[in-house]
Scaffold this motif. Structure first.
Motif, PDB file in Angstrom:
ATOM      1  N   ASP A  44     -11.637  28.632   6.926  1.00  0.00           N
ATOM      2  CA  ASP A  44     -11.739  27.593   7.932  1.00  0.00           C
ATOM      3  C   ASP A  44     -10.586  26.633   7.675  1.00  0.00           C
ATOM      4  N   GLU A  45     -10.352  25.686   8.558  1.00  0.00           N
ATOM      5  CA  GLU A  45      -9.257  24.749   8.299  1.00  0.00           C
ATOM      6  C   GLU A  45      -9.343  23.536   9.207  1.00  0.00           C
ATOM      7  N   HIS A  46      -8.990  22.386   8.627  1.00  0.00           N
ATOM      8  CA  HIS A  46      -8.677  21.188   9.391  1.00  0.00           C
ATOM      9  C   HIS A  46      -7.161  21.039   9.429  1.00  0.00           C
ATOM     10  N   GLU A  47      -6.641  20.796  10.594  1.00  0.00           N
ATOM     11  CA  GLU A  47      -5.189  20.767  10.775  1.00  0.00           C
ATOM     12  C   GLU A  47      -4.513  19.631  10.010  1.00  0.00           C
ATOM     13  N   THR A  48      -5.091  18.446  10.057  1.00  0.00           N
ATOM     14  CA  THR A  48      -4.442  17.292   9.421  1.00  0.00           C
ATOM     15  C   THR A  48      -5.463  16.490   8.634  1.00  0.00           C
ATOM     16  N   ALA A  49      -5.143  16.227   7.371  1.00  0.00           N
ATOM     17  CA  ALA A  49      -5.997  15.418   6.500  1.00  0.00           C
ATOM     18  C   ALA A  49      -5.097  14.433   5.752  1.00  0.00           C
ATOM     19  N   GLY A  50      -4.467  14.889   4.660  1.00  0.00           N
ATOM     20  CA  GLY A  50      -3.487  14.040   4.001  1.00  0.00           C
ATOM     21  C   GLY A  50      -2.343  13.654   4.922  1.00  0.00           C
ATOM     22  N   ALA A  51      -2.049  14.508   5.902  1.00  0.00           N
ATOM     23  CA  ALA A  51      -0.992  14.197   6.871  1.00  0.00           C
ATOM     24  C   ALA A  51      -1.292  12.908   7.636  1.00  0.00           C
ATOM     25  N   CYS A  52      -2.564  12.548   7.744  1.00  0.00           N
ATOM     26  CA  CYS A  52      -2.928  11.309   8.437  1.00  0.00           C
ATOM     27  C   CYS A  52      -2.445  10.089   7.649  1.00  0.00           C
ATOM     28  N   LEU A  53      -2.511  10.162   6.311  1.00  0.00           N
ATOM     29  CA  LEU A  53      -1.996   9.067   5.497  1.00  0.00           C
ATOM     30  C   LEU A  53      -0.477   8.991   5.593  1.00  0.00           C
ATOM     31  N   THR A  54       0.183  10.141   5.628  1.00  0.00           N
ATOM     32  CA  THR A  54       1.635  10.154   5.797  1.00  0.00           C
ATOM     33  C   THR A  54       2.017   9.540   7.138  1.00  0.00           C
ATOM     34  N   PHE A  55       1.274   9.885   8.180  1.00  0.00           N
ATOM     35  CA  PHE A  55       1.513   9.318   9.509  1.00  0.00           C
ATOM     36  C   PHE A  55       1.317   7.804   9.481  1.00  0.00           C
ATOM     37  N   LEU A  56       0.270   7.353   8.819  1.00  0.00           N
ATOM     38  CA  LEU A  56      -0.011   5.928   8.709  1.00  0.00           C
ATOM     39  C   LEU A  56       1.128   5.203   8.004  1.00  0.00           C
ATOM     40  N   ARG A  57       1.622   5.788   6.919  1.00  0.00           N
ATOM     41  CA  ARG A  57       2.718   5.177   6.162  1.00  0.00           C
ATOM     42  C   ARG A  57       4.022   5.159   6.943  1.00  0.00           C
ATOM     43  N   ASP A  58       4.344   6.293   7.567  1.00  0.00           N
ATOM     44  CA  ASP A  58       5.673   6.451   8.159  1.00  0.00           C
ATOM     45  C   ASP A  58       5.807   5.871   9.562  1.00  0.00           C
ATOM     46  N   ASN A  59       4.707   5.724  10.277  1.00  0.00           N
ATOM     47  CA  ASN A  59       4.805   5.343  11.690  1.00  0.00           C
ATOM     48  C   ASN A  59       4.177   3.994  12.033  1.00  0.00           C
ATOM     49  N   LEU A  60       3.205   3.543  11.264  1.00  0.00           N
ATOM     50  CA  LEU A  60       2.519   2.302  11.611  1.00  0.00           C
ATOM     51  C   LEU A  60       2.857   1.138  10.680  1.00  0.00           C
ATOM     52  N   ALA A  61       3.543   1.428   9.587  1.00  0.00           N
ATOM     53  CA  ALA A  61       4.017   0.381   8.659  1.00  0.00           C
ATOM     54  C   ALA A  61       2.888  -0.525   8.185  1.00  0.00           C
ATOM     55  N   ILE A  62       1.696   0.065   8.053  1.00  0.00           N
ATOM     56  CA  ILE A  62       0.555  -0.709   7.575  1.00  0.00           C
ATOM     57  C   ILE A  62       0.550  -0.803   6.054  1.00  0.00           C
ATOM     58  N   ALA A  63       1.028   0.243   5.399  1.00  0.00           N
ATOM     59  CA  ALA A  63       1.089   0.266   3.936  1.00  0.00           C
ATOM     60  C   ALA A  63       2.307   1.077   3.523  1.00  0.00           C
ATOM     61  N   PRO A  64       3.006   0.661   2.460  1.00  0.00           N
ATOM     62  CA  PRO A  64       4.247   1.345   2.093  1.00  0.00           C
ATOM     63  C   PRO A  64       4.059   2.639   1.317  1.00  0.00           C
ATOM     64  N   ASP A  65       2.897   2.813   0.678  1.00  0.00           N
ATOM     65  CA  ASP A  65       2.702   3.993  -0.148  1.00  0.00           C
ATOM     66  C   ASP A  65       1.208   4.243  -0.335  1.00  0.00           C
ATOM     67  N   PHE A  66       0.887   5.390  -0.938  1.00  0.00           N
ATOM     68  CA  PHE A  66      -0.509   5.786  -1.079  1.00  0.00           C
ATOM     69  C   PHE A  66      -1.255   4.933  -2.106  1.00  0.00           C
ATOM     70  N   GLU A  67      -0.551   4.463  -3.157  1.00  0.00           N
ATOM     71  CA  GLU A  67      -1.211   3.597  -4.126  1.00  0.00           C
ATOM     72  C   GLU A  67      -1.668   2.297  -3.475  1.00  0.00           C
ATOM     73  N   THR A  68      -0.839   1.745  -2.605  1.00  0.00           N
ATOM     74  CA  THR A  68      -1.224   0.536  -1.883  1.00  0.00           C
ATOM     75  C   THR A  68      -2.421   0.804  -0.989  1.00  0.00           C
ATOM     76  N   MET A  69      -2.433   1.979  -0.336  1.00  0.00           N
ATOM     77  CA  MET A  69      -3.567   2.339   0.513  1.00  0.00           C
ATOM     78  C   MET A  69      -4.857   2.406  -0.295  1.00  0.00           C
ATOM     79  N   ASN A  70      -4.805   3.011  -1.483  1.00  0.00           N
ATOM     80  CA  ASN A  70      -5.996   3.091  -2.333  1.00  0.00           C
ATOM     81  C   ASN A  70      -6.529   1.699  -2.648  1.00  0.00           C
ATOM     82  N   ALA A  71      -5.614   0.792  -2.966  1.00  0.00           N
ATOM     83  CA  ALA A  71      -6.036  -0.579  -3.286  1.00  0.00           C
ATOM     84  C   ALA A  71      -6.636  -1.264  -2.065  1.00  0.00           C
ATOM     85  N   MET A  72      -6.067  -1.024  -0.886  1.00  0.00           N
ATOM     86  CA  MET A  72      -6.581  -1.631   0.345  1.00  0.00           C
ATOM     87  C   MET A  72      -7.975  -1.103   0.675  1.00  0.00           C
TER      88      MET A  72
END
Length: 518
Positions: A317-345
């Motif tokens: 089975d498969e989900h198309e996007t999972a971790g890619a959603c965090l990459t999209f959030l970082r690269d396109n919405l400028a809400i957080a600069p990296d994954f460590e910051t996201m974890n803290a948020m």
């Protein structure tokens, strides 16, 4: 990037994991330790109309660079073999000399959706399939090609229509992992497990898989352009002098049949017994494990197919996007600069994210719905919504999607799955581990070095094929960092959000179909 874990090693194998983001190459000892590893990134080319491609020369040059780095970090080792795993359900067209004729069409590519719908359909359709064809697919393969166009059968049909000159020059269409073995040995072949997503093999006898003439006829695939099949756990050939020089390893090393990433993750998670399962979150995600039967659930796009372990089946089975959603959030919405910051948020926000919902379908979906037109987004935003709530909503949205899939997988398996091993880059996140435990209502076993699960799995499969370890050894070779139990205080909130999450799909799928019909 490189890393080492020194200690008593014994014999070692070179393991290669070609992910969508790039390769990982590791030196894995017969004790199961990763002695040294290196990683690199490769570009992804997203094209109009649902195209997703990668350059095979980018793959190989990155693998060779990582191999040199890992070998240098490891120092003198007794190298006894090579094994690969790779992103699954992709297609490389090679000519008679073994050279790629165009960029690889990878698992995210949906440009073949019209072609597969035509091949699978008929005058009377059930779920988009001619009932006669669907019955044979299910009986013979254990599944059926997805109508989203993201399986190799769809890629090949698309290439035949869109690139007739390249199709005419193609000697063999190969999965990415089988292309790597071609580069290593000069031999084009596929294993029973790597070929499964073409949906043209008879898998009823898991120890003697072969192409099915009727399915080849219905799909229009040319047997002459498909690789010969070998059993999992067998030897493909030996490392050529040219490949050895490029990789910085001895020539003549035995090369073991490769596997897709879903297959190798089973071993990298340590959950190798029947009905033991793992949750993988990388660019994509899945819930999988070995089962003792061939079975299909067409309505949820879950099936069991030949595993990388001889004589066994694997839940696919498969989900198309999972971790890619965090990459999209970082690269396109400028809400957080990296994954460590996201974890803290995430840890600053209570469960439920203020009832903000995120649907993670940024590239369509495969399971438990096969829908290449659905898209993701934030829902229930208000002027009071914070950045922290939006980040946590993405973490929770992926977990809610995992729960949707878990329901389908448990129904398929015919039992409750009380505990899941957690692997992939997403398992590096402690808050995401707890969120998954809370949303799924299951224990989550966070595997140590989870981002190396696939390359570890490739190494363990290679050692198993070479007779250096046994299947019973594997669970003890995989360290569990921590087990997360569900917090009952969050149950009611996540039950409410999950019900609305599924309702969102049902009520918006028609809108997305109209907006995104290619």
């Amino acid at each position: 990037m490189t890393g080492t874990d020194r200690g008593p090693d014994g014999a070692c194998v070179l393991a290669v994991d070609l992910g969508t983001g790039g390769p990982k190459v590791a030196i894995v000892s017969e004790s199961g330790r990763i002695v040294a590893h290196a990683t690199a990134t490769v570009p992804l080319h997203l094209l109009d109309g649902g195209g997703a491609e990668q350059d095979t020369d980018d793959w190989w040059s990155a693998i060779c660079a990582c191999s040199h780095q890992a070998m240098a970090e490891a120092g003198p080792v007794d190298l006894i073999g090579v094994g690969c795993t790779a992103q699954w359900s992709g297609t490389v067209a090679v000519d008679a000399a073994g050279d790629a004729l165009m960029r690889a069409v990878i698992w995210m590519d949906s440009r073949g959706n019209a072609a597969i719908r035509q091949a699978a359909g008929g005058s009377l359709n059930v779920l988009g399939y001619d009932p006669r064809k669907l019955l044979r697919w299910v009986q013979v393969t254990g599944g059926a090609p997805g109508l989203s166009g993201k399986d190799p059968v769809s890629h090949i049909l698309f290439m035949r229509q869109a690139f007739p000159d390249i199709y005419a020059r193609t000697a063999t269409f190969l999965e990415p992992v089988d292309y790597l073995n071609l580069r290593l040995t000069g031999i084009a072949s596929a294993s029973y497990d790597s070929i499964a997503a073409h949906w043209v093999t008879d898998n009823r006898n898991v120890d003697a898989v072969d192409y099915d003439d009727k399915l080849l006829e219905w799909t229009g695939l040319d047997r002459g352009r498909l690789p010969d099949l070998v059993a999992p756990g067998s030897l493909v050939g030996e490392v050529t002098a040219r490949a050895a020089t490029e990789l910085g390893i001895p020539a003549g090393l035995p090369v073991v049949t490769g596997s897709g990433d879903v297959h190798s993750a089973v071993f990298g998670s340590g959950a190798v017994a029947d009905f033991e399962t793992h949750l993988y979150i990388g660019t994509s995600s899945w819930i999988s494990g070995h089962v003792p039967f061939k079975k299909t659930a067409p309505t949820s796009n879950v099936a069991s197919i030949p595993a990388a372990l001889a004589g066994r089946y694997l839940i696919a089975d498969e989900h198309e996007t999972a971790g890619a959603c965090l990459t999209f959030l970082r690269d396109n919405l400028a809400i957080a600069p990296d994954f460590e910051t996201m974890n803290a948020m995430v840890e600053q926000v209570p469960a439920g994210s203020g009832r903000v919902l995120f649907t993670p379908w940024l590239n369509g979906e495969r399971s438990p719905v096969d829908d290449h037109t659905v898209r993701g987004g934030f829902h229930n935003l208000s002027l009071s919504t914070t950045r922290q709530q939006m980040v946590r909503a993405v973490f929770e949205g992926v977990a809610l999607n995992s729960r949707w899939l878990l329901e389908a997988v448990e129904k398929f398996a015919g039992r409750r799955l009380d505990s899941l091993a957690f692997v992939g880059g997403g398992a590096n996140s402690d808050p995401w581990s707890q969120i998954h435990a809370d949303v799924l209502g299951r224990d989550i076993r966070q595997v140590a070095q989870p981002v190396l699960a696939n390359v570890r799995g490739a190494g363990l499969l290679t050692l198993l094929a070479l007779g250096r370890i046994t299947l019973a050894d594997v669970p003890g070779m995989v360290e569990i960092k921590r087990t997360y139990a569900p917090d009952p205080a969050n149950t009611a909130e996540y039950d409410l959000l999950f019900d609305e999450f599924v309702t969102l799909y049902k009520q918006t799928k028609g809108i997305f179909k109209r907006l995104n019909r290619f």
